[in-house]
Design an enzyme around this catalytic site. Structure first.
Site, PDB file in Angstrom:
ATOM      1  N   ASP A 328      -1.363  -0.572  -5.280  1.00 25.56           N
ATOM      2  CA  ASP A 328      -2.015  -1.531  -4.394  1.00 25.56           C
ATOM      3  C   ASP A 328      -1.402  -2.921  -4.552  1.00 25.56           C
ATOM      4  OD1 ASP A 328      -4.385  -2.400  -2.692  1.00 25.56           O
ATOM      5  OD2 ASP A 328      -4.632  -3.672  -4.458  1.00 25.56           O
ATOM      6  N   GLU A 382       2.318  -0.107  -1.472  1.00 23.68           N
ATOM      7  CA  GLU A 382       1.634  -0.820  -0.395  1.00 23.68           C
ATOM      8  C   GLU A 382       2.237  -2.225  -0.317  1.00 23.68           C
ATOM      9  OE1 GLU A 382      -2.719  -2.488   0.995  1.00 23.68           O
ATOM     10  OE2 GLU A 382      -1.789  -2.965  -0.904  1.00 23.68           O
TER      11      GLU A 382
END
Length: 664
Positions: A328, A382
């Site tokens: 993330d 990401e």
């Protein structure tokens, strides 16, 4: 010349920057190997710090890194929380240590904390490497617990082979909201009720969100406090292991949504200000605080921070058998500016302006380590900046990820749905978004993820059908808005999955058009769980149209898997017709045909095909089982014909429909 520059000659002016960055990594790796024998040994800090039982010495060693502290003492129910009973001794490198003999009663589920004293005073903290922490519902305070059950969990997943997985077809999930009841779902609920649905739909991978412990449920798991502790609000560590084990025995891989980009700012249960310095694990001052996220930012240049995070990766791969990670917030990791307000419109932004070399090096070490521990693990980045080399090998000048998330794809769909009537959709715009990705860098395509489902936005189904979903989803109820919504929902998902990348992701429930947004319990909604769940009864009800979308998703996933569509070379454009809003391409030897027009159904639609033969229908979105109008007979065979030495076929190309043809 590095491979990354061979692949992209536009990077040649940055050759020195790329080589220097690689050299920065290689020199550091050489130092690690010299001092710790190997990178994998370097990433065993969780076996050195935290609580580790010694069979040889018949007791526990507890060690903690706290360089700025004046004194540490272990407290817990085993010593009546007496800070004088077990003072810790300062060792080299700011590490503190204490030994607790087995006779003193420390063991499985003993409740523990560490009292840290510094010049500001003293505070009781959860140990940084704690592996089980429970939040008390009345006070929201956490307690840490020793986790060492007498009988170790028995794994039965040896036959699961990641090498045989193929392109990842990912079902993105959140354990707590996986159940229909208004409350927090458990690992056991998920194992028993959701994994069978995943298997039935045909997805070969789940991506679990909110795994590491976090104090605020509504953070979606992105404000982590305890990096080595699976969230106890869903169950015990062994229950998480059971979930993973069962998934593997079903042939389903399990990816963890891992958060190494920031940490919760809470001090009592988190890492923030652990030793009283204010910048132990994180950068000092404003550099260590993310204003947008209200959280703390790691200092990747510190050895102990690096070892903490690398050991965390190894821990989840080995202890819980996870099959990889979706990292993330990679953009925030990579840049000192964290991507805030920056338009990545020039290569200078990747090599000259604001790049954190320590962070780049950390990610290179992270991907290298993960592949050492589990060679076939899946690593997804990401990153919205588009940094070149994200998915190239480290020794080629890249960062070593396998896939990047195609974050521009869902943004593009939402933009179209919000701002353009579908009669004005441009085929070249759709095609460019789906096909525009870096050479040799694999992409996970998705039409929508959890981001698009949050309060403040809408799912694709809700953008298409809105409040009509509440009143007109019965199969006997004819409604033009619902008809349009179901038709476009299928087209958007199929074209995204088949043309957008080398992997595909769906947020659970969205495959059947889950009608409502996500909203965790909070003061603003009177702490309600009404929107923090998945309403499976909607798709299970045979009288409702949700079943149509579910049927189509299952058929789509089966086609992608059986024909290895996403393992094939990128889609090759065959026909783009703006007048009729028709888009046709070939991939994996199959012909994909999309008619987005609201009105134009062409009875004799002729187009070029790259091979001759008889073409059969594999998938027809207009079939009645998918909520279509059955205007095309799926048993029809289209025989190619020649014109000017070229091959053509002709079909009934009905509006708002998609077809997949195979040559036989």
């Amino acid at each position: 010349m590095l491979k990354i520059i061979e692949d992209d000659p536009w990077l040649r002016p940055y050759e020195a920057d790329i080589e220097n960055r690689l050299d920065y990594y290689e020199q550091h790796l050489a130092r690690i190997i010299k001092s710790h024998d190997s990178l994998e040994h370097y990433a065993l800090r969780h076996k050195e710090l935290g609580f580790n039982h010694s069979e040889h010495h018949n007791g526990w060693y507890y060690r903690e890194w706290a360089p700025a502290a004046d004194a540490l003492s272990l407290i817990g129910d085993f010593n009546n929380w007496n800070p004088e009973a077990h003072p810790m001794q300062r060792k080299e490198g700011g590490v503190w240590e204490v030994f607790i003999d087995d006779k003193e009663g420390l063991g499985h589920l003993s409740q523990v904390k560490v009292k840290v004293q510094n010049e500001q005073g003293s505070a009781d903290k959860l140990p940084a490497y704690i592996q089980y922490a429970i939040q008390h519902p009345e006070s929201y305070d956490f307690s840490g617990y020793i986790w060492k059950p007498e009988k170790a969990f028995k794994w039965t997943d040896k036959k699961f082979d990641l090498k045989k997985l193929g392109a990842p077809l990912i079902y993105e999930c959140h354990t707590g909201m996986a159940q229909e009841y208004e409350g927090v779902g458990t690992y056991k609920d998920f194992e028993e009720n959701i994994l069978p649905r995943v298997k039935e739909l045909g997805y070969n991978c789940i991506q679990l969100m909110a795994v590491a412990e976090h104090p605020y449920y509504g953070s979606f798991g992105y404000h982590v406090s305890n990096f080595f502790a699976p969230s106890s609000r869903f169950g015990t560590p062994n229950e998480l292991k059971s979930l993973v084990n069962t998934a593997h025995n079903m042939g389903i891989a399990v990816i963890m949504d891992i958060v190494h980009s920031h940490a919760v700012k809470n001090e009592a249960e988190g890492l923030n200000n652990f030793d009283g310095s204010g910048h132990q694990y994180f950068h000092e001052g404003g550099k260590g605080y993310h204003e947008g996220w209200d959280s703390k930012l790691f200092d990747y240049g510190k050895e102990e921070v690096e070892r903490f995070l690398l050991s965390n990766l190894r821990y989840w791969l080995e202890e819980f058998h996870f099959d990889g990670f979706r990292f993330d917030g990679v953009t925030s990791i990579l840049y000192h500016h964290h991507g805030n307000g920056v338009a990545f419109d020039h290569y200078d932004k990747y090599y000259k302006d604001g790049v954190d070399w320590d962070a780049v090096r950390y990610l290179q070490l992270a991907t290298t380590l993960a592949k050492i521990i589990k060679p076939n693990c899946i690593l997804i980045s990401e990153d919205m900046s588009g940094m070149p080399g994200m998915c190239q090998a480290v020794d080629e000048g890249g960062l070593g990820f396998d896939y990047r998330l195609g974050m521009g794809i869902p943004d593009s769909w939402i933009k179209l749905l919000k701002h353009k009537a579908d009669e004005n959709w441009q085929m070249d715009e759709i095609w460019n978004v789906l096909s525009n990705r870096r050479y040799r860098e694999k992409t996970i395509a998705y039409a929508e993820s959890h981001d698009q489902a949050m309060v403040g936005d809408k799912t694709i189904a809700f953008w298409l059908m809105d409040k009509e979903m509440y009143w007109h989803m019965q199969k006997i109820d004819e409604n033009l808005i619902i008809d349009r919504g179901i038709a476009l929902h299928k087209l958007i998902r199929l074209i995204t999955a088949s043309a957008g990348g080398e992997g595909y992701l769906n947020f659970f429930g969205n495959e059947f058009g889950h009608p409502e947004w996500l909203d965790f319990p909070r003061e603003g909604n009177n702490w309600s769980y009404k929107y923090a769940r998945r309403q499976w009864s909607l798709v299970d009800n045979k009288e409702l149209k949700f079943e149509y979308l579910n049927n189509f998703d299952k058929a789509m996933i089966a086609l992608l898997e059986e024909y290895k569509v996403l393992d094939a070379e990128p889609a090759h454009l065959i026909n783009m017709d703006e007048k009729n809003q028709v888009l046709i391409f070939e991939r994996a030897g199959l012909i994909f045909i999309f008619n987005f027009s609201p009105n134009n159904s062409v009875p004799d639609y002729k187009f070029w095909v790259p091979m001759q033969g008889n073409f059969h229908y594999l998938l027809n979105s207009d079939d009645a089982q998918f909520g279509g109008h059955a205007r095309v007979d799926s048993t029809t065979v289209h025989q190619s014909f020649q014109e000017a030495a070229e091959n053509y076929i002709s079909i009934y190309c009905v509006n708002r429909a998609a077809f997949v043809l195979e040559r036989k």
